[in-house]
Design a protein around this motif. Structure first.
Motif, PDB file in Angstrom:
ATOM      1  N   ALA A   1      38.782 -18.942  28.073  1.00 40.64           N
ATOM      2  CA  ALA A   1      39.840 -19.714  28.729  1.00 40.64           C
ATOM      3  C   ALA A   1      41.190 -19.024  28.584  1.00 40.64           C
ATOM      4  O   ALA A   1      41.984 -18.970  29.532  1.00 40.64           O
ATOM      5  CB  ALA A   1      39.898 -21.123  28.143  1.00 40.64           C
ATOM      6  N   GLY A   2      41.462 -18.481  27.395  1.00 46.43           N
ATOM      7  CA  GLY A   2      42.733 -17.802  27.172  1.00 46.43           C
ATOM      8  C   GLY A   2      42.870 -16.544  27.997  1.00 46.43           C
ATOM      9  O   GLY A   2      43.939 -16.254  28.553  1.00 46.43           O
ATOM     10  N   VAL A   3      41.799 -15.779  28.094  1.00 46.27           N
ATOM     11  CA  VAL A   3      41.832 -14.545  28.876  1.00 46.27           C
ATOM     12  C   VAL A   3      41.991 -14.859  30.360  1.00 46.27           C
ATOM     13  O   VAL A   3      42.734 -14.185  31.087  1.00 46.27           O
ATOM     14  CB  VAL A   3      40.552 -13.724  28.611  1.00 46.27           C
ATOM     15  CG1 VAL A   3      40.437 -12.570  29.589  1.00 46.27           C
ATOM     16  CG2 VAL A   3      40.559 -13.202  27.179  1.00 46.27           C
ATOM     17  N   THR A   4      41.310 -15.897  30.823  1.00 42.04           N
ATOM     18  CA  THR A   4      41.431 -16.294  32.229  1.00 42.04           C
ATOM     19  C   THR A   4      42.862 -16.702  32.562  1.00 42.04           C
ATOM     20  O   THR A   4      43.429 -16.289  33.583  1.00 42.04           O
ATOM     21  CB  THR A   4      40.469 -17.455  32.532  1.00 42.04           C
ATOM     22  OG1 THR A   4      39.132 -17.054  32.220  1.00 42.04           O
ATOM     23  CG2 THR A   4      40.548 -17.857  33.992  1.00 42.04           C
ATOM     24  N   GLU A   5      43.463 -17.503  31.688  1.00 44.38           N
ATOM     25  CA  GLU A   5      44.847 -17.935  31.907  1.00 44.38           C
ATOM     26  C   GLU A   5      45.806 -16.753  31.843  1.00 44.38           C
ATOM     27  O   GLU A   5      46.773 -16.675  32.614  1.00 44.38           O
ATOM     28  CB  GLU A   5      45.229 -18.984  30.860  1.00 44.38           C
ATOM     29  CG  GLU A   5      46.626 -19.553  31.009  1.00 44.38           C
ATOM     30  CD  GLU A   5      46.812 -20.366  32.279  1.00 44.38           C
ATOM     31  OE1 GLU A   5      47.962 -20.499  32.737  1.00 44.38           O
ATOM     32  OE2 GLU A   5      45.795 -20.866  32.814  1.00 44.38           O
ATOM     33  N   ALA A   6      45.546 -15.821  30.941  1.00 38.01           N
ATOM     34  CA  ALA A   6      46.406 -14.644  30.830  1.00 38.01           C
ATOM     35  C   ALA A   6      46.343 -13.796  32.100  1.00 38.01           C
ATOM     36  O   ALA A   6      47.346 -13.199  32.508  1.00 38.01           O
ATOM     37  CB  ALA A   6      46.008 -13.815  29.613  1.00 38.01           C
ATOM     38  N   GLY A   7      45.179 -13.738  32.718  1.00 38.53           N
ATOM     39  CA  GLY A   7      45.076 -13.016  33.983  1.00 38.53           C
ATOM     40  C   GLY A   7      45.942 -13.641  35.059  1.00 38.53           C
ATOM     41  O   GLY A   7      46.631 -12.936  35.818  1.00 38.53           O
ATOM     42  N   LEU A   8      45.932 -14.962  35.132  1.00 36.96           N
ATOM     43  CA  LEU A   8      46.782 -15.657  36.101  1.00 36.96           C
ATOM     44  C   LEU A   8      48.261 -15.439  35.785  1.00 36.96           C
ATOM     45  O   LEU A   8      49.083 -15.245  36.693  1.00 36.96           O
ATOM     46  CB  LEU A   8      46.459 -17.152  36.098  1.00 36.96           C
ATOM     47  CG  LEU A   8      45.025 -17.534  36.513  1.00 36.96           C
ATOM     48  CD1 LEU A   8      44.807 -19.032  36.327  1.00 36.96           C
ATOM     49  CD2 LEU A   8      44.767 -17.134  37.958  1.00 36.96           C
ATOM     50  N   ALA A   9      48.598 -15.473  34.502  1.00 35.10           N
ATOM     51  CA  ALA A   9      49.994 -15.261  34.109  1.00 35.10           C
ATOM     52  C   ALA A   9      50.452 -13.844  34.431  1.00 35.10           C
ATOM     53  O   ALA A   9      51.600 -13.630  34.843  1.00 35.10           O
ATOM     54  CB  ALA A   9      50.154 -15.546  32.614  1.00 35.10           C
ATOM     55  N   SER A  10      49.572 -12.871  34.259  1.00 37.55           N
ATOM     56  CA  SER A  10      49.926 -11.485  34.589  1.00 37.55           C
ATOM     57  C   SER A  10      50.203 -11.338  36.077  1.00 37.55           C
ATOM     58  O   SER A  10      51.152 -10.647  36.484  1.00 37.55           O
ATOM     59  CB  SER A  10      48.795 -10.545  34.167  1.00 37.55           C
ATOM     60  OG  SER A  10      48.615 -10.563  32.768  1.00 37.55           O
ATOM     61  N   ALA A  11      49.384 -11.989  36.893  1.00 36.47           N
ATOM     62  CA  ALA A  11      49.610 -11.936  38.340  1.00 36.47           C
ATOM     63  C   ALA A  11      50.942 -12.583  38.705  1.00 36.47           C
ATOM     64  O   ALA A  11      51.682 -12.071  39.564  1.00 36.47           O
ATOM     65  CB  ALA A  11      48.459 -12.633  39.065  1.00 36.47           C
ATOM     66  N   ALA A  12      51.262 -13.696  38.047  1.00 36.51           N
ATOM     67  CA  ALA A  12      52.532 -14.375  38.324  1.00 36.51           C
ATOM     68  C   ALA A  12      53.721 -13.507  37.909  1.00 36.51           C
ATOM     69  O   ALA A  12      54.738 -13.445  38.616  1.00 36.51           O
ATOM     70  CB  ALA A  12      52.571 -15.714  37.595  1.00 36.51           C
ATOM     71  N   LEU A  13      53.608 -12.817  36.773  1.00 35.05           N
ATOM     72  CA  LEU A  13      54.686 -11.932  36.337  1.00 35.05           C
ATOM     73  C   LEU A  13      54.876 -10.769  37.304  1.00 35.05           C
ATOM     74  O   LEU A  13      56.007 -10.360  37.587  1.00 35.05           O
ATOM     75  CB  LEU A  13      54.393 -11.403  34.930  1.00 35.05           C
ATOM     76  CG  LEU A  13      54.688 -12.338  33.761  1.00 35.05           C
ATOM     77  CD1 LEU A  13      54.170 -11.739  32.460  1.00 35.05           C
ATOM     78  CD2 LEU A  13      56.182 -12.619  33.650  1.00 35.05           C
ATOM     79  N   ALA A  14      53.776 -10.237  37.808  1.00 32.99           N
ATOM     80  CA  ALA A  14      53.874  -9.143  38.778  1.00 32.99           C
ATOM     81  C   ALA A  14      54.605  -9.604  40.037  1.00 32.99           C
ATOM     82  O   ALA A  14      55.492  -8.900  40.555  1.00 32.99           O
ATOM     83  CB  ALA A  14      52.479  -8.627  39.127  1.00 32.99           C
ATOM     84  N   ALA A  15      54.249 -10.789  40.520  1.00 33.50           N
ATOM     85  CA  ALA A  15      54.910 -11.320  41.716  1.00 33.50           C
ATOM     86  C   ALA A  15      56.392 -11.579  41.450  1.00 33.50           C
ATOM     87  O   ALA A  15      57.252 -11.313  42.307  1.00 33.50           O
ATOM     88  CB  ALA A  15      54.211 -12.605  42.153  1.00 33.50           C
TER      89      ALA A  15
END
Length: 548
Positions: free
Chosen positions: A183-197
């Motif tokens: 769950a943490g890794v999945t959320e971190a992936g979403l957060a990384s995408a948001a930071l990139a945007a």
């Protein structure tokens, strides 16, 4: 020739006669010790300050104590922090607070907590080694600071170099992680995408694109976040087959290289791991049952505030998003300025609307949201930075992860209660209530107060807008720290010491508010980490007397 006259000789004393010891002036001795320890504390402050600056460069930059720098996420930076913190902590440990005046006791306790937390991060349980969101939160906070500086036209060369340095930090994150939950890794992936945007959106603004190092650095940061997201997605697929690791177990073996196997943690922390985390990071002693009841009470309290300050119908229904320009910004800022003139302890807003639109953009936003953002950027944040800067640096540098966010909720409410901005008030109250609801759900799940599939039913209708059981569970297990942030709103109760302390020391760890606001002697504070070993009894000493 030297000799003794008979008139000067006296009989030797009786061996059994007791001789009174010389009188000792205890008050004078204590005064000397007090002066010595005060001097020792003063001498310890420079080394402590240097270590605290290295531990939290963002806070140091905000306080004007150091140039802009990225958080200590890379190995070299952490080793440098270790070299700075060890002697500073040793010097503080040698001080006896019983001989210090009240103000110095508070300073010493705050710094001791800070160095215990630093030591825990460096040597015991580094949060970034078990939670992939920790590093991303630090990077996001630095990016927020960059945006704030750009809005206020206060971004120097070191500030402009932040994005490129953050890109290197993102690339180093995978080498830190030793265990994680799916769950943490999945959320971190979403957060990384948001930071990139977010980085790309900021780089696209004309005022930013004119500054070549800044725009290039933001593009590098976006690319690094994209690469990190791809790595996290692959890790999420591999983790279910990885070796299992428990939150309460000893930390997984340190990785020898970045691609070493990462162990799998369960999604739910459990009461022991949760209690330890709150104690180490915020100095909160958790009692899950009573804490849950208190959060429920505060959810109802914020509901009542909405009915009192906003009422029905919901003013947001007639407040559609519209493009922002300088004229619209000036109109909203003018209303804030006029309304706040009646609040003597609050200064006028300090914000250039043309600069705001140039940096933030002209995207559609509702009037209530615009007022709330201008209140944050132009009133709350500038004025509390001035308050924090006036504090002793060694105290101002010791921050809590949730404190500023909790203070923002409360400060918004205090100011909007004086203004006729009902849509903004509705947004502010709803954000605070949702933060409480999310914390309530996180406590239910992570402290194992009940089954996760009953969480939506447990938090009930007041929290229906945070989702169903599956949505809530994914959110609070993906980023437990963020989900629990609203817990702080339930800790600022009706006790005067906490209310005064929080308004004055809004940045400090929530559990230190009472220490900061209460004079010495009214409450003991013997702090130790939850799993510190109990002090062992002194060993018996055998003494043999040799007959002469």
């Amino acid at each position: 020739m030297f000799g003794l006259s008979s008139s000067g000789c006296k009989d030797p004393p009786d061996p059994d006669q007791r001789v009174a010891p010389p009188a000792v002036d205890k008050d004078k001795g204590d005064a000397l010790k007090t002066e010595a320890y005060r001097e020792a504390l003063e001498l310890a402050l420079p080394d402590a300050r240097a270590a605290l600056i290295a531990a939290d460069p963002l806070a140091a930059y905000q306080l004007g104590l150091a140039p802009a720098a990225t958080p200590p996420l890379r190995s070299a930076e952490r080793r440098a922090l270790e070299r700075l913190s060890d002697p500073a902590r040793a010097a503080l440990d040698e001080l006896d607070e019983s001989y210090l005046p009240g103000a110095e006791v508070v300073i010493l306790r705050v710094m001791r907590f800070a160095f215990a937390r630093i030591n825990d991060d460096l040597r015991r349980r580094a949060p970034a080694e078990q939670d992939p969101m920790v590093g991303l939160h630090a990077i996001s906070a630095t990016l927020d600071e960059l945006r704030y500086r750009l809005v206020h036209d206060d971004c120097d060369t070191a500030c402009q170099a932040l994005p490129a340095a953050l890109a290197e930090d993102v690339a180093a994150l995978r080498g830190q992680l030793r265990a994680a939950s799916v769950a943490g890794v999945t959320e971190a992936g979403l957060a990384s995408a948001a930071l990139a945007a977010e980085a790309r959106a900021l780089a696209s603004r004309p005022v930013v694109a004119q500054t070549e190092p800044l725009a290039t650095g933001l593009e590098q940061l976006a690319a690094a976040c994209d690469a990190h997201r791809s790595w996290l997605e692959q890790l999420a697929l591999a983790l279910p087959k990885a070796d299992r690791h428990e939150w309460t177990a000893k930390p997984a073996p340190r990785k020898l290289h970045a691609d070493a196997a990462i162990e799998r943690l369960p999604a739910i922390l459990g009461e022991s791991a949760l209690a330890r985390r709150l104690s180490v990071e915020e100095r909160i002693d958790l009692a899950p049952g009573p804490a849950f009841v208190e959060i429920e009470r505060h959810v109802r309290r914020w509901q009542a505030l909405r009915e009192t300050l906003v009422g029905d119908p919901d003013p947001r229904a007639d407040d559609p998003p519209k493009p922002v320009d300088a004229a619209r910004c000036e109109a909203a800022l003018g209303r804030l300025r006029a309304g706040l003139e009646a609040v003597p302890e609050v200064g006028p807003p300090s914000l250039d609307c043309a600069r705001y639109v140039a940096v933030i953009g002209d995207g559609p936003i509702s009037e209530g949201r615009l007022v709330l953002e201008l209140l944050d950027l132009g009133v709350i944040e500038p004025q509390r930075r001035a308050l924090r800067t006036a504090e002793l640096p060694e105290v101002a540098l010791v921050a809590g992860p949730w404190s500023a966010q909790v203070h923002t909720h409360l400060r918004r409410l205090m100011l909007l209660a004086r203004l006729s901005e009902h849509a903004a008030s509705a947004h502010a109250i709803e954000e605070a209530r949702r933060a409480l609801c999310l914390a309530e759900a996180a406590l239910w799940i992570h402290a194992r107060l009940g089954p996760p599939d009953e969480v939506a039913l447990t938090v009930g209708p007041p929290c229906a807008d945070i989702g169903d059981a599956a949505t809530i569970t994914a959110r609070v297990t993906g980023d437990p720290r963020a989900a629990l942030a609203g817990f702080g709103l339930s800790l600022i109760g009706d006790e005067p010491a906490r209310m005064v302390g929080f308004d004055r020391f809004f940045w400090a760890p929530l559990g230190l508010m009472k220490i900061l606001a209460t004079p010495k002697g009214m409450h003991p504070d013997e702090y130790s980490l939850p799993d510190d070993p109990e002090p062992a009894p002194d060993p018996e000493v055998e003494v043999e007397l040799e007959q002469l």
